[in-house]
Design a protein around this motif. Structure first.
Motif, PDB file in Angstrom:
ATOM      1  N   SER A   1      55.907 130.030  39.602  1.00 18.62           N
ATOM      2  CA  SER A   1      56.127 131.430  39.968  1.00 18.62           C
ATOM      3  C   SER A   1      54.840 132.238  39.848  1.00 18.62           C
ATOM      4  O   SER A   1      54.527 133.069  40.711  1.00 18.62           O
ATOM      5  N   TYR A   2      54.089 132.014  38.760  1.00 12.97           N
ATOM      6  CA  TYR A   2      52.789 132.676  38.625  1.00 12.97           C
ATOM      7  C   TYR A   2      51.893 132.305  39.805  1.00 12.97           C
ATOM      8  O   TYR A   2      51.224 133.155  40.406  1.00 12.97           O
ATOM      9  N   LEU A   3      51.869 131.016  40.106  1.00 18.78           N
ATOM     10  CA  LEU A   3      50.980 130.526  41.160  1.00 18.78           C
ATOM     11  C   LEU A   3      51.348 131.119  42.512  1.00 18.78           C
ATOM     12  O   LEU A   3      50.474 131.559  43.262  1.00 18.78           O
ATOM     13  N   ALA A   4      52.641 131.169  42.818  1.00 16.41           N
ATOM     14  CA  ALA A   4      53.089 131.713  44.102  1.00 16.41           C
ATOM     15  C   ALA A   4      52.707 133.183  44.242  1.00 16.41           C
ATOM     16  O   ALA A   4      52.211 133.623  45.288  1.00 16.41           O
ATOM     17  N   GLY A   5      52.944 133.957  43.187  1.00 12.87           N
ATOM     18  CA  GLY A   5      52.610 135.378  43.238  1.00 12.87           C
ATOM     19  C   GLY A   5      51.120 135.614  43.347  1.00 12.87           C
ATOM     20  O   GLY A   5      50.669 136.522  44.069  1.00 12.87           O
TER      21      GLY A   5
ATOM     22  N   THR B   1      36.708 132.846  46.285  1.00 11.33           N
ATOM     23  CA  THR B   1      37.749 132.079  45.619  1.00 11.33           C
ATOM     24  C   THR B   1      37.973 132.610  44.210  1.00 11.33           C
ATOM     25  O   THR B   1      37.013 132.957  43.510  1.00 11.33           O
ATOM     26  N   LEU B   2      39.227 132.664  43.795  1.00 11.84           N
ATOM     27  CA  LEU B   2      39.602 132.981  42.418  1.00 11.84           C
ATOM     28  C   LEU B   2      40.099 131.703  41.754  1.00 11.84           C
ATOM     29  O   LEU B   2      40.735 130.862  42.395  1.00 11.84           O
ATOM     30  N   ALA B   3      39.837 131.567  40.468  1.00  7.89           N
ATOM     31  CA  ALA B   3      40.261 130.381  39.727  1.00  7.89           C
ATOM     32  C   ALA B   3      41.576 130.647  39.010  1.00  7.89           C
ATOM     33  O   ALA B   3      41.776 131.704  38.409  1.00  7.89           O
ATOM     34  N   PHE B   4      42.467 129.676  39.074  1.00  7.46           N
ATOM     35  CA  PHE B   4      43.741 129.679  38.346  1.00  7.46           C
ATOM     36  C   PHE B   4      43.596 128.588  37.304  1.00  7.46           C
ATOM     37  O   PHE B   4      43.749 127.405  37.600  1.00  7.46           O
TER      38      PHE B   4
ATOM     39  N   GLN C   1      55.464 139.020  40.265  1.00  4.03           N
ATOM     40  CA  GLN C   1      54.884 140.352  40.214  1.00  4.03           C
ATOM     41  C   GLN C   1      53.827 140.453  39.121  1.00  4.03           C
ATOM     42  O   GLN C   1      52.806 141.135  39.277  1.00  4.03           O
ATOM     43  N   ILE C   2      54.062 139.765  38.007  1.00  5.02           N
ATOM     44  CA  ILE C   2      53.055 139.741  36.942  1.00  5.02           C
ATOM     45  C   ILE C   2      51.762 139.127  37.473  1.00  5.02           C
ATOM     46  O   ILE C   2      50.665 139.659  37.253  1.00  5.02           O
TER      47      ILE C   2
ATOM     48  N   ALA D   1      46.322 137.256  46.293  1.00  6.92           N
ATOM     49  CA  ALA D   1      44.917 136.937  46.544  1.00  6.92           C
ATOM     50  C   ALA D   1      44.617 136.934  48.035  1.00  6.92           C
ATOM     51  O   ALA D   1      43.570 137.430  48.477  1.00  6.92           O
ATOM     52  N   GLU D   2      45.535 136.388  48.824  1.00  8.73           N
ATOM     53  CA  GLU D   2      45.341 136.338  50.274  1.00  8.73           C
ATOM     54  C   GLU D   2      45.274 137.730  50.880  1.00  8.73           C
ATOM     55  O   GLU D   2      44.552 137.963  51.853  1.00  8.73           O
ATOM     56  N   GLU D   3      46.015 138.675  50.285  1.00  7.15           N
ATOM     57  CA  GLU D   3      45.973 140.053  50.791  1.00  7.15           C
ATOM     58  C   GLU D   3      44.588 140.658  50.623  1.00  7.15           C
ATOM     59  O   GLU D   3      44.171 141.520  51.411  1.00  7.15           O
TER      60      GLU D   3
END
Length: 325
Positions: A69-73, A48-51, A275-276, A78-80
């Protein structure tokens, strides 16, 4: 040799010193093979990564910003890599930094994405970042300093200026509140002043020096400098210009350095927040694989170019009509 935090620091240093004395150099092809055998293909769950969203509790109604937008990207990228993303709201009225760290470690989190800080907050002094690979979105976090992924805001300002010059503007005003420009490390102002110095056909104008956008302060400045073009941000500007009955199709062209929504009707820079965020995840995952944890000795910045978005009114009239009326 890969700086794995699973080994004691003294053990790692001793082995690395011996390898250096022996003249050892890794074979990049064998290293790639070993990495593949250890980690497997992308898409396999690895953790898991933390946001991390920070709060300023001194605000009248402190609310965490979702940064959709940050969260969606970040979720998609991360899933990849086989990671899931978990949002953490650092609300100090409910949780301490020490307790938040315990929770993250218990959940096996090794990477943290740091969202832009709320206005008035430039430091995080009550959280121990050792043992985590961290990347910050933008320059709002002054301390501690981590690697940064951001849009190239200096280039964004210069591109907006060039577009205004190309359409015939001669009196371009800089209307960005001081607090906003400070949050981008003054890159907007730097881009504006650079273009001003390199374009002798432009008339130098006093920059908007208010620390906030109020109708009265902006109107007073606008009527004083009489710009035929504006380099600005979308914060409250539409309602002000409408109330002032400014013709933004002819009398004063608008170029926005950071569009919140491509469909809001302004011309300017789409930062491509997804993308960022994806690039930030790339960097965090790479740091985890290399064993780079804690506060970096030499923070680096990865800057991505934004996309110019032009609405119909921006190119509706030729050079001769700009500033008329």
């Amino acid at each position: 040799m890969s700086n794995s935090p699973a080994l004691a620091a003294k053990t790692r240093e001793r082995i690395q010193k011996i390898a250096q004395e022996m003249g050892y150099q890794p074979d990049p092809f064998l290293s790639q093979l070993a990495h593949y055998k250890h980690h497997g293909r992308d898409g396999v769950f690895r953790g898991t990564l933390a946001f991390l969203i920070n709060r300023n509790l001194t605000e009248e109604n402190p609310k965490p910003k979702p940064y959709p937008s940050y969260l969606a990207g970040a979720i998609k990228k991360a899933e990849e890599y086989g990671y899931q993303l978990q949002v953490f709201d650092f609300n100090r009225s409910k949780i301490s930094g020490a307790r938040l760290r315990q929770i993250m470690l218990a959940r096996g989190i090794k990477g943290i994405l740091l969202c832009p800080q709320p206005r008035g907050i430039e430091r995080i002094d009550d959280f121990d970042f050792s043992g985590f690979s961290c990347v910050s979105f933008g320059y709002t976090l002054k301390s501690p300093r981590f690697h940064v992924v951001n849009t190239h805001q200096f280039h964004a300002a210069r591109l907006c200026m060039q577009k205004l010059i190309d359409i015939g503007c001669k009196r371009v005003g800089f209307a960005v509140p001081q607090f906003h420009d400070s949050r981008v490390d003054h890159n907007y102002l730097a881009g504006y002043l650079t273009c001003l110095a390199q374009a002798p056909e432009l008339t130098p104008l006093p920059v908007f020096d208010g620390d906030s956008f109020s109708q009265s302060s902006f109107s007073k400045w606008f009527h004083k400098v009489k710009p035929d073009g504006l380099l600005t941000v979308p914060y409250r500007l539409p309602e002000f210009l409408k109330a002032m009955k400014v013709d933004t199709q002819i009398a004063c062209k608008i170029a926005v350095v950071s569009l919140l929504d491509r469909n809001e009707g302004w011309s300017g820079i789409d930062e491509d927040a997804e993308q960022i965020a994806a690039s930030a995840v790339d960097q965090v995952v790479s740091m985890i694989r290399r064993g780079e944890m804690g506060i970096p000795a030499k923070p680096a910045s990865l800057l991505l170019e934004g996309n110019w978005v032009e609405n119909e009114s921006f190119r509706l009239h030729d050079r001769a009509t700009v500033g008329a009326g």
